[in-house]
Motif scaffolding. Structure first.
Motif, mmCIF file in Angstrom:
data_model
loop_
_atom_site.group_PDB
_atom_site.id
_atom_site.type_symbol
_atom_site.label_atom_id
_atom_site.label_comp_id
_atom_site.label_asym_id
_atom_site.label_seq_id
_atom_site.Cartn_x
_atom_site.Cartn_y
_atom_site.Cartn_z
ATOM 1 N N MET A 191 31.555 50.866 45.991
ATOM 2 C CA MET A 191 32.719 51.433 46.662
ATOM 3 C C MET A 191 32.695 51.216 48.174
ATOM 4 O O MET A 191 33.719 51.406 48.842
ATOM 5 N N MET A 192 31.564 50.808 48.728
ATOM 6 C CA MET A 192 31.514 50.442 50.157
ATOM 7 C C MET A 192 32.275 49.144 50.415
ATOM 8 O O MET A 192 32.738 48.895 51.523
ATOM 9 N N GLY A 193 32.376 48.310 49.394
ATOM 10 C CA GLY A 193 32.954 46.984 49.570
ATOM 11 C C GLY A 193 34.458 46.971 49.393
ATOM 12 O O GLY A 193 35.107 47.985 49.120
ATOM 13 N N SER A 194 35.004 45.782 49.512
ATOM 14 C CA SER A 194 36.448 45.567 49.474
ATOM 15 C C SER A 194 36.925 45.267 48.060
ATOM 16 O O SER A 194 36.356 44.420 47.367
ATOM 17 N N ALA A 195 38.005 45.937 47.644
ATOM 18 C CA ALA A 195 38.573 45.679 46.323
ATOM 19 C C ALA A 195 39.023 44.223 46.207
ATOM 20 O O ALA A 195 38.903 43.610 45.137
ATOM 21 N N LYS A 196 39.519 43.649 47.288
ATOM 22 C CA LYS A 196 39.964 42.241 47.272
ATOM 23 C C LYS A 196 38.777 41.310 47.025
ATOM 24 O O LYS A 196 38.856 40.374 46.219
ATOM 25 N N ALA A 197 37.671 41.554 47.731
ATOM 26 C CA ALA A 197 36.476 40.727 47.548
ATOM 27 C C ALA A 197 35.940 40.859 46.128
ATOM 28 O O ALA A 197 35.517 39.876 45.510
ATOM 29 N N HIS A 198 35.959 42.064 45.596
ATOM 30 C CA HIS A 198 35.450 42.292 44.249
ATOM 31 C C HIS A 198 36.353 41.639 43.203
ATOM 32 O O HIS A 198 35.861 41.033 42.247
ATOM 33 N N TYR A 199 37.644 41.751 43.382
ATOM 34 C CA TYR A 199 38.597 41.147 42.443
ATOM 35 C C TYR A 199 38.445 39.624 42.435
ATOM 36 O O TYR A 199 38.309 39.007 41.377
ATOM 37 N N ASP A 200 38.456 39.030 43.622
ATOM 38 C CA ASP A 200 38.322 37.571 43.719
ATOM 39 C C ASP A 200 36.950 37.099 43.245
ATOM 40 O O ASP A 200 36.809 35.997 42.701
ATOM 41 N N GLY A 201 35.938 37.933 43.469
ATOM 42 C CA GLY A 201 34.574 37.560 43.108
ATOM 43 C C GLY A 201 34.362 37.396 41.616
ATOM 44 O O GLY A 201 33.446 36.685 41.186
ATOM 45 N N ILE A 202 35.214 38.022 40.808
ATOM 46 C CA ILE A 202 35.094 37.883 39.352
ATOM 47 C C ILE A 202 35.318 36.429 38.946
ATOM 48 O O ILE A 202 34.596 35.887 38.110
ATOM 49 N N LYS A 203 36.294 35.792 39.555
ATOM 50 C CA LYS A 203 36.532 34.370 39.287
ATOM 51 C C LYS A 203 35.333 33.546 39.745
ATOM 52 O O LYS A 203 34.894 32.620 39.046
ATOM 53 N N ALA A 204 34.783 33.895 40.911
ATOM 54 C CA ALA A 204 33.642 33.139 41.455
ATOM 55 C C ALA A 204 32.452 33.178 40.510
ATOM 56 O O ALA A 204 31.819 32.147 40.246
ATOM 57 N N PHE A 205 32.126 34.366 39.984
ATOM 58 C CA PHE A 205 30.912 34.438 39.158
ATOM 59 C C PHE A 205 31.128 33.991 37.717
ATOM 60 O O PHE A 205 30.168 33.645 37.031
ATOM 61 N N SER A 206 32.375 33.974 37.267
ATOM 62 C CA SER A 206 32.615 33.633 35.861
ATOM 63 C C SER A 206 33.075 32.200 35.632
ATOM 64 O O SER A 206 32.814 31.630 34.572
ATOM 65 N N GLU A 207 33.752 31.606 36.613
ATOM 66 C CA GLU A 207 34.382 30.301 36.394
ATOM 67 C C GLU A 207 33.747 29.163 37.181
ATOM 68 O O GLU A 207 34.193 28.016 37.073
ATOM 69 N N THR A 208 32.725 29.446 37.975
ATOM 70 C CA THR A 208 32.076 28.391 38.749
ATOM 71 C C THR A 208 31.039 27.675 37.903
ATOM 72 O O THR A 208 30.037 28.273 37.505
ATOM 73 N N ASP A 209 31.274 26.411 37.629
ATOM 74 C CA ASP A 209 30.316 25.606 36.863
ATOM 75 C C ASP A 209 29.232 25.095 37.808
ATOM 76 O O ASP A 209 29.499 24.309 38.711
ATOM 77 N N GLN A 210 28.007 25.570 37.612
ATOM 78 C CA GLN A 210 26.907 25.240 38.519
ATOM 79 C C GLN A 210 25.879 24.313 37.888
ATOM 80 O O GLN A 210 24.736 24.244 38.328
ATOM 81 N N THR A 211 26.322 23.567 36.893
ATOM 82 C CA THR A 211 25.440 22.605 36.241
ATOM 83 C C THR A 211 24.843 21.632 37.247
ATOM 84 O O THR A 211 23.621 21.387 37.254
ATOM 85 N N GLU A 212 25.677 21.075 38.107
ATOM 86 C CA GLU A 212 25.200 20.088 39.081
ATOM 87 C C GLU A 212 24.312 20.728 40.141
ATOM 88 O O GLU A 212 23.385 20.090 40.647
#
Length: 278
Positions: A191-212
């Protein structure tokens, strides 16, 4: 407060404890937390003579609540801004969950012949890819992440309480000992953090392909994962990551949850120390 400014003008908060001439260990936290999530590790390693550094990701904790840049590229660049400002060399980078993705992107980009990266550790980490796709059928369906987005947007406070009191630490398992202080501390950090950062971060951690990213890492890398991780299932994370790393070691913890760094610090910390000292 100690902060550095990134190239795009974002203030990033960091902690820097211990002797400045000691080998540095840099910690990268998970979603939606802060550097405070590393308390048990930072105290342990500073007491063992290391320099320990941890930062709050942009939009998280005490760092600036900016609107944009909530993706792995910016996460890695922000970490590098801290490393440059403190001139950290021969560092061990340890990342948990989303922070493991941040470490993978950071080391892939900055772990070359610069001498800045000695080793890496991925704990309960999201790489190579969490989302289920045709090429990644073992992943989690988009509906799971849409559920996180819905909860974050509509009732972040209750969603964060439910995650911490349930699957994150395995407190929903029969016979589990529930630590209310741990639940409240997770909620406080979130709750210290930003709702916008948390919302956008879901895409970052779930959809980023880090195979390379994983293929590009050449330094010794320890992959640690609990086989009862309900947030980042081991079959689609650690068991795949270890096959992509050039110089990886896998350690699986029977029955341990996603938040094992907190619930089982007495087991994890000595294993981290042994890897760093090896």
């Amino acid at each position: 407060m100690s902060t550095v400014q990134t190239k795009d003008g974002v203030e990033i908060f960091y902690k820097d404890w211990g002797p400045k001439d000691a080998q540095p260990i840099m910690f990268h936290h998970g979603w939606p937390l802060s550097s405070d999530d590393w308390d048990a590790q930072m105290l342990f390693f500073v007491q063992n003579g290391y320099r320990v550094v941890a930062h709050d990701r942009r939009g998280h904790g005490r760092s600036a609540q900016v609107s944009d840049g909530h993706d792995m590229d910016h996460y890695a660049a922000d970490a590098f801004a801290v490393v440059e400002a403190l001139d950290l060399r021969n560092a061990v980078h340890i990342g948990h969950s989303t922070g493991g993705g941040e470490v993978a992107r950071y080391v892939a980009r900055h772990g070359g012949p610069t001498g800045r990266v000695a080793k890496a550790v991925l704990v309960s980490a999201v790489p190579p890819l969490m989302l289920k796709t045709d090429a990644n059928p073992e992943g989690l369906p988009m509906e799971v992440f849409d559920g996180f987005r819905k909860g974050t947007a509509e009732n972040r406070a209750q969603t964060f309480l439910d995650v911490a009191a349930g699957p994150f630490y395995g407190f929903n398992r029969e016979g589990a000992k529930v630590y209310q202080g741990v639940v409240q501390n997770w909620w406080r950090q979130g709750m210290m953090g930003s709702a916008k950062a948390h919302y956008d971060g879901i895409k970052a951690f779930s959809e980023t392909d880090q195979t390379e990213d994983l293929k590009a890492i050449s330094v010794p890398t320890l992959v640690m994962h609990g086989d009862d991780d309900q947030i980042v299932p081991i079959a689609d994370a650690a068991l795949k990551s270890i096959k992509l790393l050039k110089n990886g070691t896998l350690k699986v913890y029977k029955g341990f949850p996603h938040g094992m760094l907190t619930t089982h610090a007495d087991v994890i910390n000595p294993d981290l120390l042994a890897f760093i000292r090896a």
